[in-house]
Scaffold this active site. Sequence first.
Site, mmCIF file in Angstrom:
data_model
loop_
_atom_site.group_PDB
_atom_site.id
_atom_site.type_symbol
_atom_site.label_atom_id
_atom_site.label_comp_id
_atom_site.label_asym_id
_atom_site.label_seq_id
_atom_site.Cartn_x
_atom_site.Cartn_y
_atom_site.Cartn_z
ATOM 1 N N CYS A 27 43.438 42.675 39.866
ATOM 2 C CA CYS A 27 42.070 42.266 39.363
ATOM 3 C C CYS A 27 40.966 43.546 39.292
ATOM 4 O O CYS A 27 40.861 44.130 40.079
ATOM 5 C CB CYS A 27 41.254 41.354 40.553
ATOM 6 S SG CYS A 27 39.887 41.039 40.583
ATOM 7 N N LYS A 54 45.837 30.271 47.625
ATOM 8 C CA LYS A 54 45.210 31.211 48.323
ATOM 9 C C LYS A 54 45.354 30.991 50.025
ATOM 10 O O LYS A 54 45.556 29.450 50.247
ATOM 11 C CB LYS A 54 43.438 31.068 47.998
ATOM 12 C CG LYS A 54 43.066 31.461 46.750
ATOM 13 C CD LYS A 54 41.665 31.032 46.164
ATOM 14 C CE LYS A 54 41.514 31.243 44.881
ATOM 15 N NZ LYS A 54 40.210 30.779 44.419
ATOM 16 N N VAL A 67 37.919 37.097 44.953
ATOM 17 C CA VAL A 67 37.866 38.735 45.490
ATOM 18 C C VAL A 67 37.207 39.676 44.437
ATOM 19 O O VAL A 67 37.128 39.373 43.189
ATOM 20 C CB VAL A 67 39.477 39.020 45.462
ATOM 21 C CG1 VAL A 67 40.269 38.445 46.650
ATOM 22 C CG2 VAL A 67 40.110 38.936 44.249
ATOM 23 N N SER A 81 31.970 42.244 43.847
ATOM 24 C CA SER A 81 32.007 43.870 43.617
ATOM 25 C C SER A 81 30.657 44.585 43.361
ATOM 26 O O SER A 81 30.815 45.475 44.095
ATOM 27 C CB SER A 81 32.906 44.105 42.226
ATOM 28 O OG SER A 81 32.553 43.683 41.172
#
Length: 255
Positions: A27, A54, A67, A81
Amino acid sequence: MSEKHLQTGDALPTYPGKLRLFAMRFCPYAERSVLVLNAKKLPYELVFINLDHKPEWIFKYSPKGTVPALEYEEGKAIFDSNIINVYLDEKYPDISLQSADPLRRAQDKMLVENFASAQSAYYTAAFNSQALQPSNVENYHKGLELLQKEIETRGTKFLNGDEPGLVDYTLWPFLERFEALPLLGKSEFAFDKDKYAALIAYMNVMKSAPAVQAYRLAPETHAKFTESRAKGDPDYNMLDSSDTVCCMRPRKKKE
């Protein structure tokens, strides 16, 4: 060392008593936070998640199951992020990754925002090629041209200056993956050596940055994962070498 992705039914590993990042190895958004943790030389544990199956407990840390998510205290987490990385830079200021100049910080954010069209075109080319349109290719190259112009205008080794900063670590994960597109038969997305000389030079110095060296993957590896995901059977554990979730610190590059 393990890169196994935990999935539905797997137990949550014991809290390590330090920062813990929930991620997926391929990712780009999770990679942004890994690079920041590496650059700031913070001790942390990295736990990989299978995003198709998941584990139930991931929703405790990230309500949508996305994520990255950063567990900053036992049972307490933040996600996204951009949020994580600004938090880390402000919480641990010894190695600062953002400019002290508010205008430069704003310019960095605008640069990232303007690059979003190239990122979107990448996703279409990599994972939805039947929907690929000439406009996607055009937007991709517009994004690259804008980035190269900014590199030339700033005239520094990295966008942040003499050392890479948050803006560099935010953009890099996609540049890393862009190099895989020609290997997937998308020659129209290749970097022309003459047209993108400054951008290619910038990418080469980014590859030498310790935080990047510790985590980046070769274009061939990204291409292999992309092919598996495009076929509907993503091979999350293609890099796994043991049954233990790793405690991640900056390490040698995996190819």
